[in-house]
Design an enzyme around this catalytic site. Structure first.
Site, PDB file in Angstrom:
ATOM      1  N   THR A 234     -15.855   3.138  -9.413  1.00 49.70           N
ATOM      2  CA  THR A 234     -15.496   3.191  -7.981  1.00 49.70           C
ATOM      3  C   THR A 234     -14.453   1.889  -7.834  1.00 49.70           C
ATOM      4  O   THR A 234     -13.557   1.941  -7.167  1.00 49.70           O
ATOM      5  CB  THR A 234     -16.654   2.736  -6.919  1.00 49.70           C
ATOM      6  OG1 THR A 234     -17.228   3.875  -7.193  1.00 49.70           O
ATOM      7  CG2 THR A 234     -16.116   1.771  -5.464  1.00 49.70           C
TER       8      THR A 234
ATOM      9  N   GLY B 130       3.081 -22.700   1.238  1.00 50.12           N
ATOM     10  CA  GLY B 130       2.349 -21.843   1.781  1.00 50.12           C
ATOM     11  C   GLY B 130       1.320 -21.142   2.256  1.00 50.12           C
ATOM     12  O   GLY B 130       0.965 -22.243   2.407  1.00 50.12           O
TER      13      GLY B 130
ATOM     14  N   ASP C 262       6.878 -26.905  -0.915  1.00 47.86           N
ATOM     15  CA  ASP C 262       6.861 -25.541  -0.643  1.00 47.86           C
ATOM     16  C   ASP C 262       5.302 -25.748   0.380  1.00 47.86           C
ATOM     17  O   ASP C 262       4.196 -24.944  -0.961  1.00 47.86           O
ATOM     18  CB  ASP C 262       7.627 -24.264  -1.682  1.00 47.86           C
ATOM     19  CG  ASP C 262       7.084 -23.518  -0.439  1.00 47.86           C
ATOM     20  OD1 ASP C 262       7.401 -22.959   1.088  1.00 47.86           O
ATOM     21  OD2 ASP C 262       7.529 -22.233  -1.307  1.00 47.86           O
TER      22      ASP C 262
ATOM     23  N   ASP D 264       9.283 -19.675   4.246  1.00 54.05           N
ATOM     24  CA  ASP D 264       9.708 -19.266   3.064  1.00 54.05           C
ATOM     25  C   ASP D 264      11.040 -18.614   3.058  1.00 54.05           C
ATOM     26  O   ASP D 264      11.447 -17.980   1.930  1.00 54.05           O
ATOM     27  CB  ASP D 264       8.306 -18.916   2.271  1.00 54.05           C
ATOM     28  CG  ASP D 264       7.231 -18.073   3.026  1.00 54.05           C
ATOM     29  OD1 ASP D 264       8.191 -17.595   4.392  1.00 54.05           O
ATOM     30  OD2 ASP D 264       6.616 -17.466   2.550  1.00 54.05           O
TER      31      ASP D 264
END
Length: 246
Positions: free
Chosen positions: A171, A8, A6, A95
């Site tokens: 932050t 991706g 697979d 997918d």
């Protein structure tokens, strides 16, 4: 056993499956012939399937053909054991379709909402009659962090976190909680609206970042990190039989 490859957007995952069970897998940023050869040495591999969201991969396909007796290339023309009403099937991520097939294997006869936390966050619906009904795509967690860092002058590049809370006191905390909460609230809102429209909706979380949201989102959620593998193996078996000719 069956070999699943697979490819991706970010990771290349290769796995040996036996009756829906992952025997062994390897994950990398690129296709790694040595690692896949090691998987093939683990046992007798009957068939293999190659799926890619990066376009056709002829070199990978040729390498696999030389080592397995039967290779299926998963393309938009490949028969699948569910109905697909997507209007542009040629642009549908493989997918996403494989995950939809996997959902019908794990939860046959159910309405299933699939939330995949990958490079992108995708939310897709498969109905109880085994029909893929489409869904939506938004930026994934890492993309959101990257965009804030790249498109501003001073915001730091942050990472996913399990910490919950609405306010950050630095932050870095503000960015982290902002991104993680924005994804969680987005998914919660989508699930809430879909549950109001569809009875007995089952929700599956999958993808690399799903682990950050299974506990954060307060719903009855099923987590399946192998959903795409499961769907690809089902597609492989479907095409290896005469079932799709019935």
């Amino acid at each position: 056993m069956n070999l699943i490859v697979d490819i991706g957007n970010t990771l290349v995952k290769s796995a040996l499956l036996e009756r829906r069970r992952v025997v062994e897998e390897h994950t990398d940023g690129v296709f790694c012939p040595e690692a896949v050869a090691g998987l093939l040495e683990r046992g007798r591999v009957r068939r293999a399937i190659l799926s890619s969201t990066r376009g056709e991969m002829p070199e990978v396909a040729e390498w696999l053909r030389e080592r397995v007796s039967s290779l299926l290339l998963f393309t938009p023309q490949t028969p699948v054991p569910i109905r697909n009403v997507y209007r542009t099937p040629q642009t549908l991520g493989r997918d996403r379709l494989a995950a939809a097939v996997g959902a019908t294997v794990l939860f046959p006869g159910r309405n299933v909402l699939i939330v995949d936390f990958g490079t992108a966050v995708t939310i897709d619906l498969v109905t109880a009659d085994a029909t893929y009904r489409g869904g939506c795509i938004s930026p994934g967690v890492q993309l959101r962090f990257g965009a804030l860092h790249d498109r501003t002058a001073a915001l730091p590049l942050c990472r996913p976190s399990d910490e919950e809370g609405l306010q950050g006191l630095t932050t870095e905390e503000a960015v982290t909680r902002g991104v993680m909460n924005s994804v969680a609230f987005e998914i919660e809102g989508y699930i809430r609206r879909m549950e109001a429209q569809i009875d007995g909706l089952c929700v599956i979380f999958t993808g690399g970042d799903a682990k950050y949201f299974v506990k954060r989102i307060k719903n009855t959620i099923f987590a399946s990190c192998n959903l795409v593998y499961c769907g690809l193996e089902r597609i492989l078996e479907y095409n290896a039989s005469e079932e799709y000719l019935d």
